[in-house]
Design an enzyme around this catalytic site. Structure first.
Site, mmCIF file in Angstrom:
data_model
loop_
_atom_site.group_PDB
_atom_site.id
_atom_site.type_symbol
_atom_site.label_atom_id
_atom_site.label_comp_id
_atom_site.label_asym_id
_atom_site.label_seq_id
_atom_site.Cartn_x
_atom_site.Cartn_y
_atom_site.Cartn_z
ATOM 1 N N ASP A 82 34.299 52.441 44.137
ATOM 2 C CA ASP A 82 33.010 52.794 44.735
ATOM 3 C C ASP A 82 33.053 54.170 45.408
ATOM 4 O OD1 ASP A 82 34.647 52.120 46.886
ATOM 5 O OD2 ASP A 82 33.623 50.229 47.282
ATOM 6 N N ASN A 153 32.219 41.121 55.682
ATOM 7 C CA ASN A 153 31.107 40.291 55.181
ATOM 8 C C ASN A 153 31.425 39.708 53.806
ATOM 9 O OD1 ASN A 153 30.923 42.453 53.483
ATOM 10 N ND2 ASN A 153 28.964 43.212 54.244
ATOM 11 N N HIS A 155 32.429 41.422 51.139
ATOM 12 C CA HIS A 155 32.183 42.278 49.972
ATOM 13 C C HIS A 155 33.489 42.658 49.282
ATOM 14 C CE1 HIS A 155 32.139 46.350 52.433
ATOM 15 N NE2 HIS A 155 33.357 46.009 52.095
ATOM 16 N N GLU A 160 27.733 43.921 48.196
ATOM 17 C CA GLU A 160 27.377 43.330 49.475
ATOM 18 C C GLU A 160 26.856 41.900 49.273
ATOM 19 O OE1 GLU A 160 28.600 44.920 51.688
ATOM 20 O OE2 GLU A 160 27.762 46.884 52.124
#
Ligand code: PGA
Length: 260
Positions: A82, A153, A155, A160
């Site tokens: 990413d 979280n 990810h 996400e």
């Protein structure tokens, strides 16, 4: 939705190390073994690489193996997971800068074999850019190994919560917790980009081998959910429970809430 009660977490795929250093060295060893095996076969090693705090010691160990034990990266083709969007490659917070600084500048990887999903193209050209990135990975026969960290979280990459399990490389809005965790690097929330380009979950799960590394107590809650919790898009990493090619590598602190 698949319920976790249908699936017994396979703890053979989980290794817990006494320290972050040992977990990182083990991870680097697995990557080095793949590179060497591919060299023996006369093939390229197609690596999916990650950024963030978690892989830093892995890269330090790979650099040590290159400098002192003759490990060559000449057959390595890399695809990073990413990159923030928009960001300049010269920005010290860009993942291009991170990868050069933490690995590429210190090993003998060929510049044209490095792929990081960075683009200056306008937002209406992004989906085409992302599809090209996806197809580029396919054109090399897919990823031999994907290295992953995990966000608080859940990810993986910047997939996400809510990311579809069949998602591919695309532009994504960053989750508030992801942006909050990035303040450490950007100095102020206002400086943290709102979007990123990320490989999709489907891109990641196609990898022939996946190493998920999690270090430190701050990852223990999410590791418990990712490994033992319900498989649901709210915790994107939970999909890894269904895959035979995944290995979870934890230090003792990250594993503290895991019931063996
Ligand atoms: P970290 O980030 O390694 O900096 O904790 C991991 C991630 O967000 O995937």
């Amino acid at each position: 939705m698949i319920k976790s009660s249908n699936i017994q977490p396979d703890f053979d795929k989980l290794t817990v190390y006494d320290s972050a250093v040992l977990a990182s060295k083990y991870t680097a060893k697995k990557i080095a073994e793949l590179i060497l095996q591919k060299q023996k076969e006369g093939n390229r090693a197609i690596l999916g690489l990650a950024t963030g705090n978690t892989p830093k010691m892995v890269y330090q160990e790979l650099i040590r193996l290159h400098k002192y034990e003759g490990l060559s990266f000449s057959n390595v083709v890399s695809f990073n997971l990413d990159e923030y969007y928009p960001i300049s490659v010269n920005d010290e917070q860009s993942y291009t800068y991170f990868m050069n600084n933490n690995l590429f500048n210190h090993v003998d990887i060929t510049q044209e074999n490095i792929h990081i999903p960075h683009t200056d193209c306008s937002s209406n050209q992004i989906s085409e850019y992302c599809l090209d990135y996806e197809n580029k990975i396919k054109s090399y026969g897919g990823l031999d190994l994907q290295l992953l960290g995990i966000g608080r979280n859940g990810h993986i990459g910047f997939n996400e919560p809510g990311s579809k399990f069949d998602s591919i490389t695309r532009l994504i809005d960053l989750h508030p917790l992801t942006r909050e965790d990035a303040i450490e690097n950007f100095g102020d929330l206002d400086n943290v980009p709102h979007q990123a380009i990320t490989m999709g979950i489907n891109t990641i799960v196609q990898a022939k081998k996946i190493l998920l590394l999690a270090l430190g107590e701050r990852k223990s809650e999410i590791i418990k959910k990712a490994l033992n919790g319900t498989i649901a898009t709210e915790v994107p990493s939970s999909i890894l429970q269904t895959l035979p090619q995944v290995e979870y590598i934890l230090d003792r602190e990250a594993a503290v809430l895991i019931q063996k």
